[in-house]
Design a protein around this motif. Structure first.
Motif, short mmCIF file in Angstrom:
data_model
loop_
_atom_site.label_atom_id
_atom_site.label_comp_id
_atom_site.label_asym_id
_atom_site.label_seq_id
_atom_site.Cartn_x
_atom_site.Cartn_y
_atom_site.Cartn_z
N ASN A 98 50.13 35.14 40.96
CA ASN A 98 48.66 34.58 40.07
C ASN A 98 48.14 34.42 42.25
O ASN A 98 46.34 34.41 41.40
N GLY A 101 45.84 36.90 43.83
CA GLY A 101 44.85 37.33 43.39
C GLY A 101 45.61 38.80 43.16
O GLY A 101 44.94 39.51 42.74
N GLN A 103 47.42 41.08 40.84
CA GLN A 103 46.95 41.39 38.91
C GLN A 103 47.80 42.59 38.47
O GLN A 103 47.85 42.69 37.17
N LYS A 117 37.97 40.71 35.04
CA LYS A 117 39.31 40.39 36.23
C LYS A 117 39.08 39.79 37.08
O LYS A 117 39.92 38.67 37.58
N LYS A 118 37.37 39.53 37.97
CA LYS A 118 36.96 38.71 38.96
C LYS A 118 37.24 37.05 38.46
O LYS A 118 37.68 36.20 39.16
N ARG A 121 41.06 36.29 38.77
CA ARG A 121 40.97 36.04 39.72
C ARG A 121 40.75 33.92 40.31
O ARG A 121 40.90 33.47 40.24
#
Length: 278
Positions: A98, A101, A103, A117-118, A121
């Motif tokens: 994680n 980055g 996922q 999702k960004k 992150r």
């Protein structure tokens, strides 16, 4: 007792190891009750006195509630400290992914708690809430002769000693040197060689690791790991108790319903704990 390294802690009462939780909040509550540090399913305040809990990584992925679990563990750590106890969250390979980055193993429902999702992150980035906390989670700890690490250990890495291993891994994460061997397949967060051999009765890697730690100036009598699922929902106690494996597939997102267990490591004889006292 005052010790010079933050990795070496004297435990006044119980020392409990908890394995991989993989996003299952209900099972996290159940195992904390099993460990005797919270009072009930509905009351999540610290009642463990000076108990030390070591969660051996992989709070995240597979299931949807990793962040919820981590926030609970953070809260309990603060409460435990006021009673002389502690909650230590060891970094697992899924925490590492994680931070990187990656996922691929994130449950779809966990994305629902973020705008995108960004955004998720970013939450695991250097400035993000989860990113900051995970970067503070040790990749290794030594408590009363027991080394806690998520995946396993090799003799070559153990020769560095516990403090240097932690320092070097934290440095590689801080600099985002994701190609570092310490963060790779043979590093402490990923390797399964030691536990795989021990499961089949070969203790040679384990014994070489313990010898290397002691040669480096640490006092080590056993290791406790997560990462590698043990059969039948039972804590794995291998090589005369010198290796304790805590991953019993607790999460229902790993196996239907999941199992429930933790390891009592208070004495030199490790004991699997399976029943919640009423």
């Amino acid at each position: 007792m005052i010790l010079t390294s933050i990795l070496y802690m004297a435990v006044a009462s119980q020392l409990i190891g908890i394995g991989d939780l993989h996003g299952d909040y209900d099972k996290a509550i159940a195992v904390l009750r099993l460990a005797g540090v919270i009072p009930s399913e509905n009351e999540h305040t610290w009642t463990g006195g000076d108990t030390t809990i070591v969660q051996l990584g992989d709070v995240y992925d597979r299931g949807p509630e990793g962040t919820k679990i981590l926030r609970l563990l953070r809260k309990l750590k603060t409460e435990a400290k006021t009673h002389g106890g502690d909650v230590i969250t060891i970094m697992g390979n899924h925490e590492l992914m994680n931070l990187q980055g990656v996922q691929a193993y994130v449950h779809p429902e966990e994305y629902a708690t973020f705008e995108s999702k960004k955004d998720r992150r970013l939450a695991f980035g250097v400035q993000g809430e989860m990113g900051q906390f995970l970067r503070e989670s040790p990749p290794i700890a030594l408590i009363n002769g027991t080394v806690f690490v998520h995946g396993g250990m090799t003799r070559q890495v153990a020769k560095l000693g516990v403090n240097q291993i932690r320092s070097k891994i934290e440095s590689e994460i801080s600099s985002e040197n994701w190609r570092s061997p310490l963060l790779g397949a043979n590093g402490p967060l990923w390797t399964r060689d030691m536990i795989t051999q021990a499961t089949h009765g070969d203790c040679s890697i384990l014994d070489s690791v313990i010898a290397a730690f002691n040669a480096a100036g640490d006092t080590v009598t056993r290791l406790a790991v997560g990462h590698t699922i043990q059969g039948g929902g039972k804590i794995g106690i291998h090589c005369g108790g010198r290796l304790v494996a805590t991953d019993v597939a607790m999460s229902r997102y790993i196996i239907r319903r999941g199992f429930l267990a933790c390891a009592n490591l208070t004495t030199p004889t490790a004991v699997g704990v399976y029943n919640i006292e009423k």
